[in-house]
Design an enzyme around this catalytic site. Structure first.
Site, PDB file in Angstrom:
ATOM      1  N   LEU A  17       0.865  -1.172   0.000  1.00 10.43           N
ATOM      2  CA  LEU A  17       0.000   0.000   0.000  1.00 10.43           C
ATOM      3  C   LEU A  17       0.903   1.224   0.000  1.00 10.43           C
ATOM      4  O   LEU A  17       1.991   1.209   0.584  1.00 10.43           O
ATOM      5  CB  LEU A  17      -0.891   0.042   1.252  1.00 10.43           C
ATOM      6  CG  LEU A  17      -1.972  -1.030   1.415  1.00 10.43           C
ATOM      7  CD1 LEU A  17      -2.688  -0.830   2.747  1.00 10.43           C
ATOM      8  CD2 LEU A  17      -2.968  -0.990   0.266  1.00 10.43           C
ATOM      9  N   ASP A  18       0.467   2.304  -0.649  1.00  3.48           N
ATOM     10  CA  ASP A  18       1.223   3.543  -0.600  1.00  3.48           C
ATOM     11  C   ASP A  18       1.424   3.984   0.851  1.00  3.48           C
ATOM     12  O   ASP A  18       0.599   3.679   1.712  1.00  3.48           O
ATOM     13  CB  ASP A  18       0.469   4.669  -1.327  1.00  3.48           C
ATOM     14  CG  ASP A  18       0.357   4.436  -2.818  1.00  3.48           C
ATOM     15  OD1 ASP A  18       1.111   3.604  -3.341  1.00  3.48           O
ATOM     16  OD2 ASP A  18      -0.493   5.106  -3.446  1.00  3.48           O
ATOM     17  N   ARG A  19       2.481   4.745   1.099  1.00  3.40           N
ATOM     18  CA  ARG A  19       2.736   5.280   2.431  1.00  3.40           C
ATOM     19  C   ARG A  19       1.495   6.008   2.978  1.00  3.40           C
ATOM     20  O   ARG A  19       1.126   5.845   4.146  1.00  3.40           O
ATOM     21  CB  ARG A  19       3.911   6.270   2.390  1.00  3.40           C
ATOM     22  CG  ARG A  19       4.232   6.906   3.740  1.00  3.40           C
ATOM     23  CD  ARG A  19       4.943   8.243   3.571  1.00  3.40           C
ATOM     24  NE  ARG A  19       6.247   8.094   2.969  1.00  3.40           N
ATOM     25  CZ  ARG A  19       7.392   8.019   3.647  1.00  3.40           C
ATOM     26  NH1 ARG A  19       7.374   8.064   4.966  1.00  3.40           N
ATOM     27  NH2 ARG A  19       8.543   7.904   2.999  1.00  3.40           N
ATOM     28  N   THR A  44      -1.643   5.711   2.148  1.00  2.00           N
ATOM     29  CA  THR A  44      -2.878   4.929   2.186  1.00  2.00           C
ATOM     30  C   THR A  44      -2.921   4.081   3.447  1.00  2.00           C
ATOM     31  O   THR A  44      -1.956   3.401   3.785  1.00  2.00           O
ATOM     32  CB  THR A  44      -2.972   4.004   0.950  1.00  2.00           C
ATOM     33  OG1 THR A  44      -2.867   4.785  -0.236  1.00  2.00           O
ATOM     34  CG2 THR A  44      -4.284   3.240   0.945  1.00  2.00           C
TER      35      THR A  44
END
Length: 211
Positions: free
Chosen positions: A51-53, A55
């Site tokens: 997951l993106d930082r 998110t």
């Protein structure tokens, strides 16, 4: 404490409700990550997906290599089910839709991504409107569900920006982003379904959005 964010664990897998602002895996310069914290706590660990930082939400890690292979194959064959929830600026037209725009890394501006109809990789996002509200300043905002068919980097963030409704608090793709006003991005991995690597039982994990 990362331990309090564990949603499920056994000898094969660990499922975490990752907070926004924490990397899923160690970065080039920032080594602090959910993976590292869990590894310190549990020992052997393998990266299944990311997951993106910015998110928040559900992420699964494997605790051995056979489990890793099994779950990765499910992601690759798109037999998993992923549901995200977000707050976006404005009010998209209609009750839902499908965004089919190919994505490629924006090399001069990494880690940003961009749309490219010549060099981009296929990326498909379905979305559904949940409710419309107004913020403290009277601006319209919409809560949406998103169902990504593909898993390109920044896919949901870029796709919503491309239809004119960037995710609130997105530091990369929201033109009026203000860290003081919205310190966290309103994008959450709310649901993940897959089959357990040894029991083959369907795992349906839910983590309500924190916004």
């Amino acid at each position: 404490m990362i331990k309090q964010r564990i949603l499920y664990q056994d000898s094969e897998i660990v499922i975490l409700n990752k907070p926004g602002g924490l990397l899923s895996v160690p970065g080039l310069y920032d080594k602090d990550s959910a993976f590292g914290r869990l590894q310190d706590l549990l020992g052997e660990l393998h990266i299944v997906h990311r997951l993106d930082r910015d998110t928040s939400g559900i992420i699964v890690y494997a605790r051995n290599k056979p489990a890793l292979t099994c779950i990765q194959q499910q992601f690759e064959k798109q037999t998993t089910r992923k549901v995200y929830e977000a707050l976006v600026t404005g009010e998209p037209k209609g009750n839902g839709g499908c965004i089919n725009l190919p994505i490629i890394v924006d090399w001069p501006n990494r880690p940003l991504q961009k749309i490219s109809h010549t060099d981009g990789r296929y990326a498909l996002t379905r979305w559904r409107k949940l409710e419309v509200d107004t913020d403290a300043t009277g601006q319209r905002m919409t809560r949406v569900e998103m169902y990504p068919k593909t898993g390109r980097s920044h896919q949901l963030r870029l796709h919503m920006q491309q239809i004119g409704h960037p995710i609130i608090g997105d530091p990369f793709y929201s033109a009026d982003y203000s860290e003081q006003k919205t310190p966290t991005m309103h994008l959450h991995a709310r649901e993940l379904s897959f089959r357990h690597p040894t029991t083959d039982e369907r795992m349906d994990i839910l983590s309500p959005a924190p916004f």
